[in-house]
Structure formats: structure tokens, C-alpha cells
Design an enzyme around this catalytic site. Structure first.
Site, mmCIF file in Angstrom:
data_model
loop_
_atom_site.group_PDB
_atom_site.id
_atom_site.type_symbol
_atom_site.label_atom_id
_atom_site.label_comp_id
_atom_site.label_asym_id
_atom_site.label_seq_id
_atom_site.Cartn_x
_atom_site.Cartn_y
_atom_site.Cartn_z
ATOM 1 N N ASP A 309 23.607 21.797 26.661
ATOM 2 C CA ASP A 309 22.630 22.822 26.317
ATOM 3 C C ASP A 309 21.340 22.541 27.046
ATOM 4 O OD1 ASP A 309 23.606 24.804 24.616
ATOM 5 O OD2 ASP A 309 23.847 23.319 23.020
ATOM 6 N N ASP A 346 -5.513 28.407 20.507
ATOM 7 C CA ASP A 346 -4.096 28.779 20.512
ATOM 8 C C ASP A 346 -3.265 27.544 20.194
ATOM 9 O OD1 ASP A 346 -1.568 29.625 21.016
ATOM 10 O OD2 ASP A 346 -1.955 30.343 23.060
ATOM 11 N N PHE A 379 -1.340 36.137 19.561
ATOM 12 C CA PHE A 379 -0.335 36.885 20.297
ATOM 13 C C PHE A 379 0.433 37.773 19.318
ATOM 14 C CE2 PHE A 379 3.967 37.448 21.834
ATOM 15 C CZ PHE A 379 3.773 37.782 23.170
ATOM 16 N N ALA A 381 3.676 40.884 19.327
ATOM 17 C CA ALA A 381 4.726 41.455 20.151
ATOM 18 C C ALA A 381 4.272 42.777 20.745
ATOM 19 C CB ALA A 381 5.985 41.655 19.323
ATOM 20 N N ASP A 526 25.663 22.367 17.725
ATOM 21 C CA ASP A 526 25.258 22.175 16.341
ATOM 22 C C ASP A 526 25.502 23.413 15.479
ATOM 23 O OD1 ASP A 526 23.363 23.663 17.592
ATOM 24 O OD2 ASP A 526 21.686 22.304 17.186
#
Lengths: 698, 563
Positions: A309, A346, A379, A381, A526
Site C-alpha cells: 500500500d 492552519d 478550507f 469543499a 487491514d
């Protein structure tokens, strides 16, 4: 299990092992190992012959010593196995201690009652609250809790377990530290994870692995051939004695023939074979990996494709700022300054990485803004940007810095009446093409430049992959990223191939495809959706943090949940096979010297002309051993001592380096093949000198 | 050794190295069913054979079917040869009116020719009729060699194929080997031998008056046709008792050269056939190189033995038991080749070789007839050793051992061990028992270590399916005929059957593609390893026996004692 290292030669452990070596003298135990069984029978026969002589009233010193050393040979082999088992046993004991009389809070028809943990069946529902020990393996169906899993992982930091998702599995024997969870039991009594672990470590259910079986066949074959060679030697000797008109019955005796036989049969590898296997599993356990069978450990050595992965294994998992690329007419320093300002409040990893980069490059001190000075715009969307508004003392907005998606910023800038520089568009496209994420920084209508956010490849991983390639292992990166991004990271990390926008089905299909082409595939996983792929892979390593389904599907569980562990697992598998091969080679190579010790001892006087003491075969006594008896005894002693000498090597495994097969072979051949021929010449001579000095023989 | 001697060895080696690859490539085409040089001129023969015998040429067999066909066919061959012998007196083509052969000897001879051993407890010219020789022995010379090739092909297909249960068609393999390889080569060699004066006639023996005025029978017969296949098919059974030392079987240096070349030609060529078939020519070359090195080592050692001074004789070359026509070098070249190749024909008496050369000949056989070895048999024999080597060394690189992409697991190893172990066990047990049985010892012509060598050699020769004899042992006794007959049977089929099992097992496996982690079998490291495994396994097994036989005899000879 406890991470406390049980030293290789703990005193209590050794004591127990010595006791065990005698217990293992039982014929039923010996019979499992044909090589050592032959040795055992040989020791028995010589002892009986010695006993008969004793009854007759003679004390045959030489026969006594031979039978003594033959018993030692058997005992040393038993000891090797006992030591290997003993290390596991100690670990199993500590696990068993933790599994004390547990009571579970069983939920039946919405009523709670106490029940013994050992009576829990699959499908039962139990409740656990703070400080409760989870009674058996299960899945969280309600609630969230932090759980201390140090009993099995040795890791003291608690982990979060919650219903749904990939962190729902809990293990029996672990302790809830806070909150309350409801668990559905998923294991039948006696087959829980801890039970399996104990069985595995104790070696109780140890079955011979395929490779071990094949090697045992070779060893049994060699034993039979040497048995025949030695048995028929008696006939050849009788013939020669008659032909030469000499009486050889004084030296070609049953004990001497047995001594020759035991020296020739591969007792070194035969005696250490099971210890090597047990120690291999033990090394895995030391790495906090539980293999469900020895077979999978062996298969790990054969792996030639690794599915890894991306996130967490190859990359650090978060995108980081790596570069400031200013717009025309803006200095990089200026851009960095503004970017830092936009990110001061941030708290996302990306935001922090911008501050860090600015500090690294230009030494900007990170100061936090007070609410009166500015306002952080998080932030969303919808806006696809974040930033900060900085106020003048009078509350007027002095700056309105934003960083975000190029499209969104462009619209903002153009709405403000500004112009989005064409160079910045080029930069944005270039970064995207290389798999990075461009963040454009602007203040109102002014565009300052672009921050290059990058998936950071872990340090040293590239070298690791190069190592794997040298070992002949292909690495395939799995990622949900788009092909462009994936290709860029794949190139940077140095993996051989990648699957972008990977779905569980794509993973499974890729594994099948590789297997069809004859490859053996290992992967880690996992999530529940990894389970089919984990089951399909030849070596599937499930993360302990993963779901129960994943842990059931894989054939190994990594208690540390570290996907990089796969590489160590492969190395341990290879080392296991190499140790067996090396010691087999060593064992067989040893025989050359033993012939040179024993044959002249037996037949040195054959066809001797009257007057001279030695016959022609005395020329074979190139070690110039003192006497026939000292020669035979030295060979037997060497043969016994070499087992005990090599126990540490068997437990540790031969040293492994990531090299091509050709190099590995040449090195091992040199050490164990050539070394195996030479070592006994030196050893037997040395022992001969010593036993003569100690007046143990004539 | 003179320059001339060295040139002769060189000529032989060059001829072998030039011709073997060419023949090997040709055979690869033949056995894979590709068009080749002879498909046009001889194709009709192949097709008509299938039609006459009702062979479904496209039907492939599992290893069991293959083994069953092989055993059935060999069993039938045995019966025919056996019956021909015990009834030859009543059958035609028996101009010398030779009597029926006793059944014990018939059994031994029938087994011997069926198993490609060609151990001869009899003297051909005074025991067997022309019919028995032609219809019995010569036929077996062809089919036993073809059987070896068939097993080799089945094993090769097993290694080559993936996830299938079939390993070819026994009848097709037999037919192709005979029609395209053995028959044409035999015709060529037979005609060449005829030109050198080897007899080929059905006329009875002629009686001549010698210079001394004595009357002497000169035995004749269809020799050239049998001698050709005897050499090419690594059979070795001489038409005459003296085998290729007989002037009518091997009259000139040219015939000697051709016969020696024929002896190693097909076994050597098969290494290249194999390389071509498994698409790894380098591996084929490596196997050739290993065989060649072992052969050459044996040759060098034997020559050393032959040219070392024997103080008892006072000469520095040993000419006892040798044909002066051929001299030492050609005799030793032959003795090393014939024992390496499981041929067993001789042009000198091995019992009279120096202890070292005799020991080398014996050790060649004991190694399992894999230094070139029998036709086909040498290849499948060395492949067993290759598997063992791959297993031991493969572990050392940290992977489940693989051979050409196939995993070598318990089943293969079990069969490998059986195939290597059983012939060795037969040699040791047979020789061991014979050493203490008065009935066996009464056959010995010599005592001391040389007597032991005679017994050891006889059992090695039988179990290794070589067939040469360390003359001196009277083997035509009921004991030796029966025991050696059984040894030959075990030595042949206890190797063939494991090979077919392995073929079946490997054919069903997947092929793993090679990587840097794969143990390579086409480099010099592997060659050295293979040589090491072959010699160490052989030496460890037989060193005690050899020590009391040829080795001690050598030392005694130096000390001036001979036996």
C-alpha cells in the site's frame, strides 16, 4: 507478548532444556527424526555391548567412551531442539498468565449476566467497560473505546477500537482503558488469537513444513545409503581379512562400525533441523509477527512479488510542501512569507508543512495570530481554499491571503479584477503532471505563486526497494491516486510497478494474474475489503489494527501494524531456508575428513607386509592421528561437539544479505561447503591431540 | 605418451564436440515433431508404423499410462528373447546347430538386453544362433536404447510443460527414436564398418588350416549390423565373446575410431537436444561440460595409471590384456568411455587394466552411468543429480528450490533419492553378500583386492546397466545369472519409474518466471556444484569399498605385490 528480550541463553532456560534433552530420549520422540533415531539405536547397541562386556568382567574403555559420546550426540541434538522450544515456551507462559480466570459480562436478551470467558461462543454479545479485560476475540458492534493491547503487542500506547470501519476488531486478553463497547464474539473457545499464538510459540502443533519434509527425505536417503555402505563394509572387511590372511576382528568391531556410521550420517543437520524451524518462527515472533503456520514463513522466502500500500508504507501518508514557485515579478522569499502567513493557523498536516518549509528555507519564525490581528478562514469543499484575513488596527482588512485549488483561486482573482498569470498556469500544470498538488497563493487580485505539495516518500525506502530488486523481488505499489500521481510517486520511490485507482477487486485480480504467471505474492492489508486479497495472496500479512475479517484471511498478523514489516518477513523466510541448506552442505562436506580419520584407522594394517607395522591404506592417515582408537574417538567427539557448537547458528540463522542468488550461493558455498570440508580436519586433529594428552586413549 | 597418442585423443574429442551439437539439434527437431532432414525420406516409415500398430499418434499419455506402456513393451521384449533362446535349437538360422540355451542363462541374457545392459554370461559365437542374435538381441539393442530416449523425452516434457497431466506418447517416442535416429545412424555406421572388414553374413563358420597346420573354426555371422547399434545404442553386447577386441568385430584403427565415436555420440548429443527442448541451450552446454569434465578427469587418471611404472613388470606401460593393434591410449579411451556411457563393449580386458584405470572404470559405473551415460538413460540419470543439486544449493539461496521454473518439492525429491539410492544399494548389497558367500567366491579367478574388484565390478556393471565385465569372474553360474539378472532389472526400472513419476509431478506444476533471486543452472557455479554433488555422493557411498579394492591394490602394486 512481552517485548522483554529473552536472551538466547538464559540460565533457567538452559536448565529446563537440559532436562528436556533427557526427556526426549524416549524412543517415540526420537523416531520422528530418522537420522537421530539411527544414532540413538547405535548408542543403544554400543551400550548393550559394553554392558555385556562389563558382566563378563572386562571394562572396555574404548567402547565405553564411544557409547558415551554417541549418547552425547543424541543428547546434544535433543538439547538444540529443547533450547529452541524453551525460548518459545517462556513467551507462551507469560501469555498464559494473562489468561487468568476471566469473567465476561454476557448480554442475553438485553440482560447482563456474568459468565466464564471460556464458555463464550461465536456470536455471543458481551459488554466491556473501563478496566475490563476483553474476554475473547470479537468485533465492536457498538461504541468506541481506547484499548491497551500491550499484552499481545508489547506496545503500551493504547489504540482506538470502534464499531464499523476498519478498526473494529478486538483481541481477547487486551484491556479497555476508557469508555464502553459492545462486542460480538467471533472466536470459538480454545481457538482465539491468544490460544493460537500460544500453540504456535510452544510448537505444540508444529507440523513439518513442505521444505522441511523434502529435506528430511534427502537426509533419510543419505542415512540409508551410509547404513548400507557401513553394513557392507563389514563384509568387504571380512573378505579382505581372509584374503590378506589377517585378523581384523579387533578393530572392525560393531562399536567401531557404528561410530563410522554415526559420523557419516548427517547428524549435524539432522540434529539441528527442528531447532532451525522453531527458531525461524521465533525470530518472526521477535519481530512481533505471528505466523499462523510454519508453511507461510517458508513461503515468505519464496515471495517474488510484493504488493505494498502506498500510504503508510511507501509514503508518509500526508502531502507535504516541498517547494515555493513564485509568480513573475515575485521573489521566492516573498511567496514563502505570504504562504506562511496563510498557513499560520492552519492545523492540517499540509498547512503545518508549509510553515515548516518556510522556516527551513528562510528562517521565518512561526508566530501565531491573535484573533484581533486576523481571522483564519478554514478550507471547505465549496470554497476549495483556506487562508487568513489580516486586519489593520482599526479593523480594516489589510490582507486577505488565500491558498487553494488553482481553479478556485483563479475565479477569485478574476472576480477581484486581477489577472491569473499564464506562467502560474504552466507551473500548476507541471506540478499536477508530476503527481503533486499545486496550491496557488493569492491576496485579492494578486497571485504570488504556487506551493508544491507532494506525497513524501519515506526516507530510505528507495534503497530498500533496490535491495529487494537485487533479491529478485518485484514491488508493486497500490494506491487510490490517479495514474499520473501514482506514476510520479512510483518513479520517486523506485517501485517496479503500480496499480492506480486501486479497488479491492483490482488488487485481487492483480494477485491472481501474478500467480497465474507463476509468481508468489505477498501483501499487507487491514480493511475488511482487503480480506479476499489477503486470502488469495501466498503470504498475507494482516495488520493487528485491522478488522477481524482481515486478520482471519491473512496467514500472518503483524502486531505492530507496520506494513514495511513485510520486507523483514521475507528476509526471515529466506534465512530459514538458507540455514537449512548451509548446514546440510556443511554436514555432508564433513564426511570427507571423517573417512580420512576412520578408514585408515580400521584398515591401516591390512596387507601389511611382515616386519612393517603399516599397510598401504595407512597413507590415508593424512592427519597423522595418534592411533586407530584415538582417530575413531576423535571423529566421534568432533561429530558430537559440532552439533552443540552450531546451536547458536541454528537459532540465529546464517547471516543474510540482500544479494542476488548467484552471490549468496557463492558465499554460502565457500563458507559452508569449503569450510565444511576443512573444519573437521582441523577439529579432529585438535581433539586427537587433546585426548592423547589427557591419556583417554592408548 | 607420444605426440601421436595426444593427437588421437584430440581427434576424438574434436569429432565428438563437433558432431554432438549437430546431431543434438537434429534430434530436438525429430522429437518435437518439427520437420527435419529425414521427415521426407523416412516419414512414410513412421506413418506406416502407426497405422500397422494402431497407434493413435495424437493421443498423449499420463505418466502412469506411459509407464504401463513401457513396462508392457519391455516385458514382451524380454519374453521374446527368452523364448528364442530356450527354443533356438528347433528354430531356423542355426547353421552351427547350437543347442537350446539353459533357462537361467536365457533369463540373464534376456534381462540383460532388455535393460540395455548387455551383460554377457555367454560367448555369442558358441551359444546363440543367428536367429537369436538377429531377431532377439539386435532388436533389443534398438528398442532398449529407444526406451531410454523415451523416458528422457517424457521427463523433459514434464520439466517443460505446465499444469498438464500428460507427458507424451510412448509409442510415438519409440517410433521416432528408432526410425529417424537409431536406424539411419546404424545403417551409416554398419556400412562404414563393413568397409573396414567387419563380417556380415549368414554363412556358417569356416574352418581353416592355420600356418602351424592346425584346424581352426572362424566364427562368422551378421556382426556389422549388430555392432553398429551395439555402439550407438550404448548396448555393448558383442557379437563375439571378445567383443570389440575381436578382429572381425573391430578390425582396423578406423573401425576402432568409429566405434568409439559412436559409443558417446548419441548420449553426448542428447545434452544439446535437451538444451534446445527446454529453450536453454546454455544449460544444455553446462550439462555437456559437466559430463565431459568427469569423462576427461577419468581419462587423465586412467592414463596416469596405465603409464605409471609397475615395478613388478618393469615396464612403464601396461600392455597386458590389450590389443596391440590399438595400443594403450585407444584401449584406455575406450575403457573410460564405455564405462562412462553405460555401453559396456570393450576392446581390452578391464581386469588387466592398472588398478587405477580399473578403479576409474568402476567408479564411472558406480556414479550411476551419468557421464554421458546410456542413450537417454544418461540424461535422465544426470537430471536426477541435477534435481538433487538444485535442491541442496537452492536452499542455500533462500528459496524453495526450483529447476527451470519448477518447484522441487517432497514428491520430486523422494523420487530423486530413490532413483539415485536404489542402484547404489543394489551394488553395495549384492557385492557385500557375494563377498562372503562361498558359492559366489568360487567364481573368482583372482584373490586379494583384485578379487573384491571383480565382484564389485560385476554388481556395478549389472546395477548400472553397463554390461562390461571385469573378466576373471566366471559369471555363468546359476547364482550370478539370477542375482545379476535381478540387479539389472532393479538398476533399470528403479530409475525409470521414479523419473516418470517426477515427469508426471513436474508437468502438473506451474512455472515460476526466473528473477535475480532464482538459482541459475546455466553458469559455471552450477557446473562445479553438479560435479561436486555427483562425485561426493558417489565417493561417500563407495569409498570404503573402493578403498579395499582398487585403491589398496594400487598401493600394493607400487609396493610390488600383485594379484
Amino acid at each position: 507478548m512481552a517485548k522483554s528480550s529473552t536472551g538466547q541463553f538464559d540460565r533457567a532456560l538452559l536448565g529446563a532444556a537440559v532436562k528436556d534433552s533427557f526427556r526426549k530420549l524416549h524412543p517415540r520422540a526420537e523416531m520422528r527424526n530418522p537420522v537421530m533415531f539411527v544414532c540413538w539405536v547405535g548408542a543403544l547397541i554400543t551400550s548393550v555391548l559394553f554392558g555385556i562386556d562389563l558382566i563378563k568382567g572386562v571394562f572396555p574403555e574404548f567402547e565405553f567412551q564411544i557409547s558415551l559420546w554417541l549418547w552425547f550426540t543424541v543428547l546434544f541434538a535433543n538439547f538444540a531442539e529443547a533450547v529452541a522450544e524453551g525460548r518459545g515456551k517462556a513467551q507462551a507462559e507469560s501469555l498464559k498468565k494473562g489468561r487468568t480466570q476471566l469473567m465476561a459480562r454476557l448480554l442475553e436478551n438485553n440482560k447482563e449476566r456474568l459468565a466464564s470467558a471460556t464458555t463464550l461462543k461465536k456470536g455471543d454479545i458481551v459488554i466491556c467497560e473501563t478496566n475490563d479485560i476483553i474476554p475473547s476475540d470479537g468485533e465492536v458492534i457498538e461504541g468506541i473505546a481506547s484499548v491497551d493491547e500491550s499484552a499481545i503487542t508489547g506496545e503500551s500506547a493504547p489504540v482506538i477500537r470502534e464499531s464499523g470501519g476498519d478498526r473494529s476488531a478486538v483481541t481477547g486478553g487486551t484491556r479497555v482503558i476508557s469508555d464502553r463497547i459492545i462486542i460480538r464474539i467471533t472466536a470459538e473457545p480454545g481457538s482465539t488469537f491468544i490460544d493460537k499464538m500460544i500453540a504456535l510459540i510452544e510448537g505444540a502443533k508444529r507440523q513439518k513444513t513442505p521444505n522441511e519434509i523434502a529435506l528430511s527425505i534427502v537426509l533419510a536417503g543419505l542415512t540409508i545409503i551410509f547404513l548400507l555402505a557401513v553394513a557392507t563394509l563389514k563384509f568387504f572387511a571380512d573378505y579382505s581379512g581372509t584374503a590378506a590372511n589377517q585378523d581384523l576382528s579387533g578393530i572392525v568391531t560393531v562399536p567401531v562400525l557404528i561410530a563410522l556410521l554415526v559420523c557419516l550420517i548427517p547428524t549435524t543437520i539432522g540434529g539441528l533441523l527442528s531447532a532451525i524451524g522453531i527458531a525461524g518462527i521465533d525470530r518472526l515472533v521477535k519481530q512481533n509477527v505471528i505466523a499462523k503456520s510454519g508453511r507461510s514463513v517458508e513461503a515468505a522466502g519464496d515471495i517474488d512479488v510484493l504488493l505494498l500500500d502506498k500510504t503508510g508504507t511507501i509514503t508518509l501518508g500526508n502531502r507535504m510542501a516541498s517547494e515555493f514557485i513564485p509568480a513573475p515579478m515575485i521573489t521566492e522569499q516573498h511567496l514563502a512569507e505570504v504562504a506562511q502567513l496563510a498557513s499560520l493557523s492552519d492545523e492540517t498536516p499540509e498547512g503545518r508543512s508549509i510553515v515548516v518549509l518556510a522556516k527551513e528555507k528562510y528562517g521565518f519564525r512561526a508566530e501565531s495570530l491573535t484573533p484581533s490581528q486576523g481571522k483564519f478562514i478554514p478550507f471547505t469543499a465549496v470554497s476549495r481554499m483556506s487562508g487568513v484575513d489580516i486586519f489593520e488596527d482599526d479593523g480594516q482588512v489589510m490582507m486577505s491571503v488565500r491558498k487553494g485549488d488553482a481553479e478556485a483561486i483563479k475565479i477569485m482573482v478574476e472576480n477581484e479584477g486581477g489577472e491569473f498569470p499564464i506562467e502560474v498556469v504552466g507551473t500548476v500544470n507541471r506540478i499536477a503532471r508530476h503527481g503533486g498538488t499545486p496550491l496557488v497563493v493569492a491576496d485579492g487580485k494578486d497571485v504570488f505563486g504556487v506551493i508544491h505539495l507532494k506525497d513524501m516518500v519515506k526516507g530510505g525506502i528507495k534503497e530498500r526497494f533496490a535491495e529487494l530488486r537485487r533479491m529478485g523481488i518485484k514491488t508493486i505499489m497500490i494506491t487510490g491516486d490517479n495514474p499520473l500521481t501514482a506514476a510520479a510517486i512510483a518513479a520517486e520511490a523506485g517501485v517496479d510497478d503500480f496499480i492506480a485507482q486501486a479497488t479491492p477487486e483490482a488488487k485481487l485480480e492483480r494477485i491472481r494474474e501474478e500467480q497465474r504467471a507463476g509468481h508468489l505474492v505477498a501483501m499487507t492489508g487491514d480493511g475488511t475489503n482487503d480480506a479476499p486479497a489477503l486470502a488469495q495472496a501466498d503470504v498475507g500479512v494482516a495488520m493487528n489494527t485491522g478488522t477481524q475479517a482481515a486478520r482471519e484471511a491473512g496467514n500472518m498478523v503483524d502486531l505492530d501494524s507496520n506494513p514495511t514489516k513485510l520486507i523483514q518477513i521475507v528476509e526471515i523466510g529466506k534465512q530459514l531456508l538458507m540455514t537449512r541448506g548451509a548446514l546440510t552442505t556443511f554436514s555432508i562436506a564433513n564426511d570427507v575428513a571423517k573417512y580420512f580419520a576412520i578408514l585408515p584407522a580400521m584398515f591401516g594394517t591390512l596387507y601389511a607386509t611382515s616386519g612393517s607395522t603399516g599397510g598401504p591404506l595407512l597413507a590415508m592417515n593424512i592427519m597423522h592421528l595418534h592411533s586407530p582408537e584415538s582417530a575413531i574417538l576423535s571423529a566421534v567427539i568432533f561429530n558430537a561437539l559440532i552439533i552443540i557448537t552450531l546451536i547458536p547458528l541454528a537459532l540465529r540463522g546464517v547471516s543474510y544479505r540482500a544479494e542476488s542468488a548467484a552471490k549468496l550461493l557463492r558465499r554460502n558455498l565457500f563458507i559452508y561447503g569449503l569450510g565444511g570440508v576443512i573444519a573437521p580436519f582441523v577439529g579432529i586433529k585438535a581433539i586427537d591431540v587433546m585426548i592423547v594428552a589427557a591419556k583417554l586413549v592408548k | 605418451m607420444s605426440t601421436n597418442d595426444i593427437l588421437q585423443i584430440l581427434a576424438y574429442v574434436i569429432a565428438l564436440i563437433v558432431l554432438a551439437p549437430i546431431l543434438g539439434q537434429f534430434m530436438a527437431r525429430v522429437f518435437t515433431g518439427k520437420p527435419h532432414l529425414l521427415s521426407r525420406p523416412l516419414g512414410w516409415l513412421e506413418r506406416i508404423t502407426y497405422r500397422l500398430c494402431g497407434i493413435p499418434a495424437n493421443h498423449e499419455m499420463s505418466w502412469r499410462q506411459y509407464a504401463a506402456s513401457l513396462l508392457w513393451f519391455n516385458g514382451l521384449g524380454f519374453l521374446i528373447v527368452f523364448i528364442l533362446q530356450i527354443t533356438q535349437h528347433w528354430l531356423p538360422m542355426n547353421p552351427q546347430h547350437l543347442p537350446n540355451v539353459p533357462w537361467v542363462l536365457s533369463f540373464n541374457t534376456a534381462v540383460s538386453f532388455m535393460t540395455n545392459t548387455n551383460w554377457q554370461s555367454y560367448a555369442g559365437e558358441t551359444t546363440l544362433s543367428y536367429l537369436t542374435q538377429m531377431a532377439g538381441l539386435t532388436v533389443q539393442n534398438f528398442v532398449s536404447a529407444a526406451t531410454g530416449i523415451a523416458v528422457f523425452l517424457a521427463l523433459t516434457r514434464g520439466i517443460l510443460r505446465k499444469t498438464t497431466s500428460v507427458i507424451g506418447n510412448f509409442w510415438v517416442d519409440m517410433t521416432r527414436s528408432i526410425v529417424y535416429v537409431l536406424l539411419p545412424l546404424s545403417v551409416i555406421l554398419g556400412v562404414a564398418l563393413l568397409s573396414q572388414g567387419v563380417v556380415q553374413t549368414l554363412s556358417p563358420a569356416v574352418t581353416v588350416t592355420t600356418v602351424e597346420g592346425q584346424s581352426q573354426d572362424i566364427p562368422l555371422g551378421p556382426a556389422a549390423s549388430q555392432v553398429a547399434i551395439k555402439q550407438l545404442g550404448t548396448n555393448g553386447g558383442g557379437y563375439f565373446n571378445a567383443n570389440s577386441a575381436h578382429p572381425l568385430e573391430n578390425p582396423t584403427p578406423v573401425s576402432n575410431f568409429l566405434e568409439m565415436l559412436a559409443l558417446l555420440l548419441i548420449p553426448a548429443a542428447l545434452t544439446f537436444t535437451y538444451g534446445k527442448m527446454v529453450s536453454n541451450r546454455k544449460h544444455g552446454w553446462i550439462i555437456f561440460a559437466v559430463m565431459f569434465s568427469l569423462w576427461f578427469g577419468g581419462l587423465a587418471l586412467s592414463l596416469y595409471g596405465e603409464y605409471s611404472s609397475n615395478p613388478s613388470v618393469g615396464l612403464n606401460t601396461n600392455l597386458e590384456g590389450k590389443e596391440i593393434r590399438f595400443g594403450t591410449v585407444n584401449s584406455v579411451l575406450w575403457s573410460v568411455s564405455t564405462t562412462a556411457a553405460s555401453n559396456g563393449s570393450v576392446n581390452a580386458m578391464h581386469s588387466s587394466l592398472s588398478p587405477i584405470a580399473g578403479g576409474v572404470a568402476m567408479f564411472n559405473i558406480m556414479l550411476g552411468e551419468i557421464i554421458f551415460g546410456g542413450v537417454g538413460a544418461g540424461m535422465y540419470g544426470i537430471l536426477l543429480h541435477v534435481l538433487l543439486t538444485v535442491f541442496l544449493a537452492g536452499l542455500m539461496v533462500g528459496r524453495t528450490p526450483e529447476y527451470l521454473g519448477k518447484k522441487i518439492e517432497a514428491r520430486e525429491i523422494q523420487m530423486t533419492i530413490l532413483g539415485i539410492l536404489i542402484p547404489n544399494a543394489v551394488i553395495l548389497l549384492g557385492a557385500g553378500v557375494a563377498c562372503v558367500l562361498p558359492i559366489a567366491l568360487s567364481s573368482l579367478a583372482n584373490q586379494g583386492p583384485h578379487g573384491l574388484s571383480e565382484i564389485l565390478y560385476a554388481f556395478s556393471s549389472a546395477a548400472g546397466n553397463n554390461g562390461s565385465a571385469f573378466a576373471g569372474l566366471n559369471a555363468n553360474t546359476d547364482f550370478y545369472n539370477i542375482v545379476l539378472g535381478i540387479a539389472m532389472l532393479i538398476g533399470r526400472f528403479a530409475v525409470i519409474l521414479p523419473c516418470l513419476v517426477i515427469a508426471g509431478s513436474l508437468a502438473s506444476k506451474k512455472v515460476s518466471p526466473p528473477s535475480a533471486g532464482t538459482f541459475a543452472t546455466d553458469n559455471s557455479t552450477f557446473a562445479v556444484l553438479l560435479i561436486g554433488v555427483i562425485t561426493i555422493v558417489g565417493a561417500l557411498t563407495f569409498l570404503p569399498a573402493l578403498g579395499l579394492g582398487p585403491i589398496i591394490e594400487h598401493f600394493l602394486m607400487i609396493a610390488g605385490r600383485i594379484f
